[in-house]
Design an enzyme around this catalytic site. Structure first.
Site, PDB file in Angstrom:
ATOM      1  N   ASP A  92       0.844  -1.195   0.000  1.00  0.00           N
ATOM      2  CA  ASP A  92       0.000   0.000   0.000  1.00  0.00           C
ATOM      3  C   ASP A  92       0.878   1.243   0.000  1.00  0.00           C
ATOM      4  O   ASP A  92       2.046   1.197   0.409  1.00  0.00           O
ATOM      5  CB  ASP A  92      -0.954  -0.005   1.197  1.00  0.00           C
ATOM      6  CG  ASP A  92      -0.237   0.222   2.524  1.00  0.00           C
ATOM      7  OD1 ASP A  92       0.657  -0.587   2.827  1.00  0.00           O
ATOM      8  OD2 ASP A  92      -0.561   1.195   3.236  1.00  0.00           O
ATOM      9  N   GLU A 156      -0.130  -0.534   5.780  1.00  0.00           N
ATOM     10  CA  GLU A 156       0.874   0.054   6.681  1.00  0.00           C
ATOM     11  C   GLU A 156       0.741   1.562   6.754  1.00  0.00           C
ATOM     12  O   GLU A 156       0.863   2.161   7.834  1.00  0.00           O
ATOM     13  CB  GLU A 156       2.285  -0.335   6.211  1.00  0.00           C
ATOM     14  CG  GLU A 156       3.389   0.011   7.213  1.00  0.00           C
ATOM     15  CD  GLU A 156       3.918   1.428   7.089  1.00  0.00           C
ATOM     16  OE1 GLU A 156       4.547   1.906   8.054  1.00  0.00           O
ATOM     17  OE2 GLU A 156       3.681   2.069   6.037  1.00  0.00           O
TER      18      GLU A 156
END
Length: 454
Positions: A92, A156
Site C-alpha cells: 500500500d 501500513e
C-alpha cells in the site's frame, strides 16, 4: 560494484526488476476506499502473490486482516535445520497528494536524472522488489541457504493495525529467527545504514462545535464563538513559539547520542526555503529521532474559493503525534487527548476520535544478525562501514513482532533515503541503492545461515 558473483547476478537482474516495479507502481494501492477503489489494493495483492508463486513459495495466501485490508504471505523452505528469516514489505502507498505538482504521472514509473519516479517506488513496493532480487541472486549462486517467510502488508500507511491484529491471532505464522523489515533507508545514498530506532505514532481526529449552525459574520461576528478560530487557537497550543511540541505532561527534551544529522544537510534534504528557520531546539537528530513531534495533517474548513462571510459552527482536524523510543504511545495518546480537552477555548464542545496508533521501537544492534549484515554491507558498498541511525517514522508491526517473538533479531533496512522524498510529490528510488541493498540482503542471508551453522 565489486566482481562478487552475487553482485554480478543482481546487476543482470536489474532490467527485470525495473519492469516489475513498473507493473507494481501502476496499482493505485492507497488503502483508503474513500480515496481510491479497494480493487486497486486487491489487484496489487494478487500481483505480489503471483510473484511469490513464481519464485517457488509455498502456502501463498492473501490474508484478510481485521481492518479490511489484505496482507500477502508465502513460505520458501530452506535446507534442513536452516534458520528462518522473515522478510517484510508493504504494497500500500500514500495518496499522490498534489498530483499536478508531479513532474510525471505518480503511478507510472518514470526514469529521470538517474532515478525511478513513482508513488511507492521507494516506500515500499521497491522493498518487495529488493527481497525478490536477493532471493533470485542466491538461487542463481547455489541456492537460498535459509527458510524464508515473506509478509507484504496492505495497510501500513493507514496505521490501522490490521496485520498486527492478525499476527496476534495467529502467533505461529510469522515466527522466525531473524526479521528483516525492508521499509526504512540509508542515511544518505551510498552510505549503508541500519535503522536502530523508530518513533511510534498516535493519530487523533478532534472536532470542535460552538453553534447550532453557521451564522452571518456581519450580523453575529465578534460575539458568536467561531469554531474554526477556536480550532486554530487549540492547534497553536500544541507548539511553543520556537515550534517545539508542547503537549501537557509529555517529555520533549531527550537527546540523541548516535549518528548526527548536520543542519545544512537536513535543510537541503527537507528542501527548506531560504530564510525560513527550522523549528524546535537541540540537534536535528534530537528533534527528529529522540523527541515527540506533533503535526496537523488535515483540517476541515471552507475552501477559499467559494467561501462565504460566515462564522463557522464546527471545525475538525486530524493530528499526528510521533512518539520517540522510551515513551509509550498509549500514554502519549492519553496526554494528547487531555491536552485537547483542556485547551479548547470558549467552552467549545470537544470530541476526540483515535484513528491509528503504534509503539516506538528500539533494535539490539549488538546482535549476531547485525554483525552478519555489517559484513554483507561491506561487500555491497566497497569502502564503507555500516552505520546506524534513527528514523522519525513509524512501523507499528515492529513492536508486535518483538512482543510475539522476543528471541528474534529485527533488522531495518530499505530504500527510503532522503532523496527518495517518500510521502511527498515526486517520490523516487535510486536504482543503484536498489541494486546494492539487494546484494547486501542476499549476502546477509548467506552470512546469517553460516553463523547459525557454526
Amino acid at each position: 560494484m565489486t566482481a562478487h558473483p552475487i553482485s554480478e547476478t543482481v546487476a543482470s537482474l536489474m532490467p527485470r526488476a525495473k519492469a516489475e516495479l513498473t507493473e507494481l507502481v501502476a496499482f493505485q494501492s492507497v488503502a483508503d476506499p474513500a480515496v481510491f477503489p479497494r480493487s486497486e489494493c486487491e489487484a496489487a495483492a494478487e500481483w505480489v502473490a503471483a510473484a511469490l508463486r513464481t519464485e517457488g513459495f509455498q502456502d501463498v495466501a492473501l490474508l484478510d486482516t481485521p481492518d479490511g485490508s489484505q496482507s500477502v504471505y508465502g513460505f520458501l523452505p530452506g535446507p534442513a535445520d536452516a534458520p528462518t528469516v522473515l522478510l517484510y514489505a508493504h504494497y500500500d502507498v500514500q495518496p499522490p497528494l498534489d498530483e499536478p505538482a508531479w513532474l510525471s504521472p505518480p503511478f507510472e514509473l518514470t526514469e529521470r536524472d538517474g532515478r525511478w519516479f513513482g508513488r511507492g517506488a521507494a516506500d515500499c513496493k521497491g522493498g518487495f522488489i529488493m527481497h525478490l532480487l536477493a532471493l533470485r541472486a542466491l538461487k542463481a549462486d547455489g541456492g537460498v541457504p535459509v527458510s524464508v517467510k515473506v509478509i507484504v502488508e496492505g495497510s501500513e500507511e493507514q496505521g490501522t493495525g490490521g496485520l498486527e491484529r492478525y499476527a496476534e491471532a495467529h502467533p505461529g505464522l510469522l515466527a522466525a529467527d531473524t526479521i528483516v523489515i525492508g521499509d526504512t533507508g540509508n542515511f544518505r545514498v551510498g552510505l549503508p545504514t541500519v535503522t536502530s530506532t523508530l518513533r511510534g505514532m498516535t493519530m487523533l481526529r478532534v472536532q470542535l462545535d460552538t453553534l447550532e449552525g453557521n451564522l452571518h459574520s456581519g450580523q453575529f461576528g465578534g460575539a458568536a464563538p467561531d469554531a474554526l478560530a477556536a480550532m486554530i487557537q487549540l492547534l497553536a497550543s500544541l507548539r511553543a513559539e520556537d515550534g517545539s511540541t508542547t503537549v501537557d505532561g509529555l517529555t520533549a527534551d531527550t537527546e540523541w547520542d548516535g549518528l548526527q544529522y548536520p543542519e545544512e544537510e537536513f535543510r537541503k534534504d527537507a528542501k527548506v526555503l531560504d530564510g525560513v528557520g527550522l523549528i524546535g531546539t537541540g540537534t536535528v537528530a534530537d528533534r527528529i529521532w529522540a523527541r515527540p513531534a506533533v503535526t496537523v495533517i488535515g483540517i476541515d474548513c471552507p475552501a477559499v474559493v467559494g467561501a462565504t462571510p460566515s462564522v463557522q459552527a464546527s471545525a475538525r482536524a486530524q493530528i499526528s503525534l510521533r512518539v520517540p523510543p522510551g515513551q509509550n504511545a498509549d500514554e502519549a495518546t492519553k496526554l494528547l487527548t487531555a491536552h485537547l480537552f483542556a485547551h479548547a477555548p470558549w467552552g467549545a464542545r470537544v470530541s476526540v476520535e483515535q484513528v491509528g496508533q503504534g509503539q516506538p521501537f528500539r533494535a539490539d544492534i549488538a546482535s549476531p544478525a547485525y554483525t552478519a549484515m555489517a559484513d554483507a554491507m561491506r561487500v555491497a558498498y566497497p569502502g564503507q562501514e555500516m552505520q546506524s541511525s534513527g528514523m522519525g517514522g513509524s512501523i507499528p508491526l515492529c513492536n508486535t513482532l518483538a512482543e510475539l517473538y522476543p528471541d528474534a533479531e529485527i533488522l531495518l533496512i530499505g530504500l527510503s533515503e532522503p532523496e527518495a522524498q517518500i510521502h511527498a510529490v515526486n517520490e523516487s528510488v535510486s536504482p543503484e541503492e536498489l541494486e546494492r541493498l539487494s546484494v547486501a540482503e542476499a549476502l546477509f542471508l548467506r552470512n546469517y545461515a553460516a553463523s547459525k551453522a557454526v
